[in-house]
Design a protein around this motif. Structure first.
Motif, PDB file in Angstrom:
ATOM      1  N   PHE A 420      49.037  26.015  11.755  1.00  0.00           N
ATOM      2  CA  PHE A 420      49.933  24.876  11.546  1.00  0.00           C
ATOM      3  C   PHE A 420      49.934  23.997  12.760  1.00  0.00           C
ATOM      4  O   PHE A 420      50.587  24.293  13.755  1.00  0.00           O
ATOM      5  CB  PHE A 420      51.354  25.359  11.283  1.00  0.00           C
ATOM      6  N   ARG A 421      49.184  22.955  12.727  1.00  0.00           N
ATOM      7  CA  ARG A 421      49.262  21.991  13.805  1.00  0.00           C
ATOM      8  C   ARG A 421      50.348  21.011  13.433  1.00  0.00           C
ATOM      9  O   ARG A 421      50.763  20.946  12.289  1.00  0.00           O
ATOM     10  CB  ARG A 421      47.921  21.274  13.963  1.00  0.00           C
ATOM     11  N   SER A 422      50.757  20.198  14.417  1.00  0.00           N
ATOM     12  CA  SER A 422      51.898  19.340  14.111  1.00  0.00           C
ATOM     13  C   SER A 422      51.628  18.489  12.877  1.00  0.00           C
ATOM     14  O   SER A 422      52.486  18.334  12.018  1.00  0.00           O
ATOM     15  CB  SER A 422      52.220  18.462  15.308  1.00  0.00           C
ATOM     16  N   GLU A 423      50.391  18.007  12.753  1.00  0.00           N
ATOM     17  CA  GLU A 423      50.146  17.138  11.602  1.00  0.00           C
ATOM     18  C   GLU A 423      50.132  17.911  10.293  1.00  0.00           C
ATOM     19  O   GLU A 423      50.172  17.333   9.225  1.00  0.00           O
ATOM     20  CB  GLU A 423      48.846  16.321  11.780  1.00  0.00           C
ATOM     21  N   LYS A 660      50.225  36.149   6.369  1.00  0.00           N
ATOM     22  CA  LYS A 660      51.385  36.390   7.212  1.00  0.00           C
ATOM     23  C   LYS A 660      50.972  36.520   8.682  1.00  0.00           C
ATOM     24  O   LYS A 660      51.633  35.974   9.570  1.00  0.00           O
ATOM     25  CB  LYS A 660      52.088  37.657   6.754  1.00  0.00           C
ATOM     26  N   ASP A 661      49.886  37.218   8.918  1.00  0.00           N
ATOM     27  CA  ASP A 661      49.445  37.408  10.300  1.00  0.00           C
ATOM     28  C   ASP A 661      49.191  36.078  10.993  1.00  0.00           C
ATOM     29  O   ASP A 661      49.509  35.893  12.161  1.00  0.00           O
ATOM     30  CB  ASP A 661      48.149  38.239  10.339  1.00  0.00           C
ATOM     31  N   GLU A 662      48.597  35.164  10.250  1.00  0.00           N
ATOM     32  CA  GLU A 662      48.313  33.851  10.840  1.00  0.00           C
ATOM     33  C   GLU A 662      49.622  33.141  11.189  1.00  0.00           C
ATOM     34  O   GLU A 662      49.730  32.483  12.221  1.00  0.00           O
ATOM     35  CB  GLU A 662      47.541  32.979   9.848  1.00  0.00           C
ATOM     36  N   ILE A 663      50.584  33.301  10.301  1.00  0.00           N
ATOM     37  CA  ILE A 663      51.874  32.642  10.528  1.00  0.00           C
ATOM     38  C   ILE A 663      52.548  33.259  11.754  1.00  0.00           C
ATOM     39  O   ILE A 663      53.039  32.550  12.640  1.00  0.00           O
ATOM     40  CB  ILE A 663      52.777  32.789   9.279  1.00  0.00           C
ATOM     41  N   ALA A 666      50.907  32.116  14.857  1.00  0.00           N
ATOM     42  CA  ALA A 666      51.228  30.728  15.178  1.00  0.00           C
ATOM     43  C   ALA A 666      52.595  30.628  15.832  1.00  0.00           C
ATOM     44  O   ALA A 666      52.825  29.782  16.681  1.00  0.00           O
ATOM     45  CB  ALA A 666      51.182  29.885  13.908  1.00  0.00           C
ATOM     46  N   PHE A 667      53.515  31.516  15.419  1.00  0.00           N
ATOM     47  CA  PHE A 667      54.845  31.518  16.030  1.00  0.00           C
ATOM     48  C   PHE A 667      54.885  32.388  17.281  1.00  0.00           C
ATOM     49  O   PHE A 667      55.938  32.678  17.798  1.00  0.00           O
ATOM     50  CB  PHE A 667      55.890  32.011  15.014  1.00  0.00           C
ATOM     51  N   LYS A 668      53.696  32.842  17.681  1.00  0.00           N
ATOM     52  CA  LYS A 668      53.550  33.690  18.872  1.00  0.00           C
ATOM     53  C   LYS A 668      54.419  34.938  18.776  1.00  0.00           C
ATOM     54  O   LYS A 668      55.019  35.383  19.741  1.00  0.00           O
ATOM     55  CB  LYS A 668      53.890  32.912  20.153  1.00  0.00           C
TER      56      LYS A 668
END
Ligand code: ATP
Ligand code: MG
Length: 670
Positions: A420-423, A660-663, A666-668
């Motif tokens: 999830f990049r800002s855009e 889920k892992d990617e999410i 992304a949230f560190k």
């Protein structure tokens, strides 16, 4: 006095070298083929300056006796053909007896070899076709061929060579291809002393594919294995009927529809372990992936085809990479059907596979780069197939003559590795500040997805007007456990599937559903048609008029009633149900224009698919359209029931999936 003269041998060899030795990689190819023909199991290749300064191939094959070591450099001297009939059934990679004399005529060459039956070996040195020395030598059985200063005496050829890295790229490519076809062999490639790769022998091809491309790509490949018997009819010039064991077999790997490559460099074809470029095979693949991949996008394919020797003529081109098949239609259909079936069987069991491959679609991102960088296939089969046209459209030269780098794939910039990049942030239509919170723990996923505070869910799904109850509500989920949460921009459905987040392009999803429905109905002869209130009159040009005449019966079977109306116009009186009148006109215009661009006669199946794709495209719900919650559930369910829920009839991706892992990453949180 006669004007015609027989060319001196040295000149004849140089001319032959013009055909056989195009660049350093062609020398590597010829030497590798000789080593493999000699039964070598260990091949070490050293190059310097992209092969122009040095190429050395060392093998542990049969080796040569002193006599053979000298004979090998005579033009048309080969141990591989005995009788003219042998030419019909060539079992070796080489057979022309041309490679060594050709290479020797344009380089400084040193052959060191020892036949296993001899106590000592022989070295033969040749400088630009001139014999410079023959010596006895102590060495282990096998052969080492060293080629220095390629084209030192052909300046014109030298000028055509590209940068060292490009030339090295071609060499890597050839060695890789032979390594793929010979998993039982050990292949080591070094450039200027440093190792490019070292592949140890493995028992099965799958493991070699893993060594070469890595596990990430292997996971995206479907293994195929099938065979078809070859029968010879009485009037066939081969005569006798085939015995039971005569089959054409294919084994290999084809990528799932989510894998998108921007050029044909990842297509590898081997016939009887010879690397080939071939239009028939390319076309069969194109057909197998039709309506699964978009135009200009290519899969990763490795096909190892085995067939009786007399089924294939390899004596077609000096470089021996082009071949002719005796039963080309049989081979074409066999390959098309085998690949198609493998893709069908591998249809995702879990609802939708991960999104990252879809995301790499447009960029060939570093995510799925093979470990040894993209492998260029110089001059992959040209041809009239739409894939070759598409290749040039995408701006990539078909013959992959582009700079090559051996550095590992560049890591993506920090922000690009985040799903999830800002855009990309999932702002909900109408409330730009709200973002959908991804479920964070496994146990709560389903619950979070199914029961959310009504206000946020209502905002997301657009099911409640503002001010309505804020009590938790149970949200309908699809039969497959996928819960639609709402739309982004009234165009993309946001849904939760257990721990994963899905983004579904509503237009292409519906397009896929309708496409398969229209084809099914057409197959059953049950297309629903609607009469138009007023006939639609459209103008067409003379070429389109001819096309229209040809396709009128099929159009009628698909629910259209189209009649000539004056000289340059036709009247549309009926169209398939579900199409808006305005769309009917546009659809027919686009269909005719599309057919005008076809360079080849298309099959009835293809025409049907084209019509179905056009109808589906125009009848599908559009983007920028609000969808009721129940409609989203319906759409997801119907999409799941289709044969290819991952790509639209034009091949674009339908679903992006974020695990889920990617999410969490992304949230560190991990
Ligand atoms: N590495 C090797 N080990 C053993 N014998 C070899 C090796 N390389 C070449 N030879 C012998 O030298 C001969 C000539 O090789 P060359 O490559 O010129 O011709 P070819 O392989 O027979 O045909 P083509 O020109 O199609 O490659 C071969 O037929 C083979 O007997
Ligand atoms: Mg040879």
């Amino acid at each position: 006095m006669s004007k015609i003269r027989v060319l001196p041998e040295a000149l004849a060899n140089k001319i032959a070298a013009g055909e056989v030795v195009e660049r350093p990689a062609s020398v590597v190819k010829e030497l590798l083929e000789n080593s493999l023909d000699a039964g070598a199991l260990s091949l070490e290749i050293d190059v310097e300056s992209g092969g122009r300064r040095l190429i050395r191939v060392q093998d542990d094959g049969d080796g040569m006796t002193p006599d053979d070591a000298l004979l090998a450099f005579e033009r048309h001297a080969t141990s591989k053909l005995q009788r003219a009939d042998d030419l019909m059934e060539i079992a070796t990679l080489g057979f022309r007896g041309e490679a060594l004399p050709s290479i020797a005529s344009v380089s400084r060459l040193l052959l060191e070899t020892r036949h296993e039956s001899r106590e000592s070996g022989t070295s033969v040195e040749i400088n630009g076709a001139r014999l410079a020395g023959v010596k006895e030598l102590a060495r282990s059985p096998g052969t080492t061929l060293t080629v220095r200063d390629l084209f030192f005496n052909v300046p014109a050829r030298r000028k055509f060579l590209r940068s060292d890295s490009t030339e090295l790229g071609h060499i890597v490519n050839f060695v890789t291809q032979y390594a793929l076809a010979h998993p039982e062999g050990r292949f080591v490639l070094r450039s200027a002393g440093s190792e490019v790769f070292s592949l140890q022998p493995v028992p099965v091809q799958r493991e070699r594919v893993f060594q070469v491309f890595g596990g990430a790509l292997l996971k995206q490949l479907v293994e195929i294995q099938s065979e078809v018997p070859v029968f010879y009819s009485g009037d066939d010039d081969a005569g006798e009927p085939a015995d039971q064991s005569e089959c054409i077999r294919v084994h290999g790997f084809v990528s799932k529809p989510e894998v998108h490559k921007l050029n044909r460099n990842s297509l590898y074809f081997f016939v009887n372990r010879r690397m080939v470029r071939d239009r028939i095979i390319l076309h069969a693949l194109n057909e197998a992936y039709r309506n699964i991949l978009p135009a200009g996008i290519f899969p990763v394919v490795l096909l190892f085809i085995e067939m009786p020797l007399r089924e294939v003529d390899v004596n077609v081109h000096p470089s021996k990479t082009e071949v002719r098949f005796r039963h080309q239609a049989l081979l074409h259909d066999f390959l098309r059907d085998s690949v198609r079936k493998a893709l069908m069987d591998a249809r995702p069991q879990t609802p939708f596979p991960a999104a990252r491959h879809a995301r790499s679609a447009m960029s060939d991102s570093p995510f799925d780069a093979p470990p040894i960088a993209e492998i260029a296939f110089p001059g992959t089969a040209p041809g009239a197939s739409s894939w070759s046209e598409a290749a040039s459209v995408s701006g990539e030269p078909a013959s992959a003559d582009r700079p090559f780098t051996l550095s590992p794939p560049t890591p993506a910039p920090a922000n690009a590795t985040l799903p999830f990049r800002s855009e990309n942030a999932l702002t909900i239509a109408g409330s730009p500040s709200t973002t959908v919170a991804p479920p964070l723990s496994a146990s709560s996923n389903a619950v979070v997805a199914a029961v959310l505070p009504a206000r946020s869910l209502a905002a997301a799904a657009g099911v409640l007007a503002s001010g309505e109850s804020a009590e938790p509500v149970l949200v309908a989920q699809s039969q497959f456990g996928i819960v639609p949460l709402g739309q982004v921009d009234n165009s993309f459905i946001v849904a939760a599937d257990g721990g994963a987040l899905l983004l579904i392009d509503q237009h292409v999803a519906h397009e896929r559903i309708l496409f398969e429905k229209v084809l099914r109905q057409r197959g059953e002869g049950k297309v629903e048609s609607q009469r138009l209130l007023l006939p639609l009159i459209i103008e067409i040009n003379p070429r389109q008029q001819v096309i229209l005449e040809n396709i009128t019966p099929e159009l009628a079977a698909c629910g259209f009633d189209v009649e000539p109306f004056g000289r340059k116009t036709v009247a549309i009186k009926a169209a398939p149900a579900g199409l808006a009148t305005a769309d009917v006109q546009q659809l027919l215009g686009e269909l005719l224009e599309g057919l005008e661009r076809e360079t080849q006669v298309i099959s009835l199946t293809r025409l049907r698919e084209k019509i179905a794709a056009s109808v589906a495209c125009h009848a599908a719900i559009k983007v920028n359209m609000h969808l009721e919650h129940s409609k989203m559930v319906w759409l997801i369910d119907e999409l799941q029931k289709t044969q290819y829920p991952m790509s639209c009839p034009h091949g674009r991706p339908i679903v992006l999936r974020y695990e889920k892992d990617e999410i969490l990453k992304a949230f560190k949180r991990i």
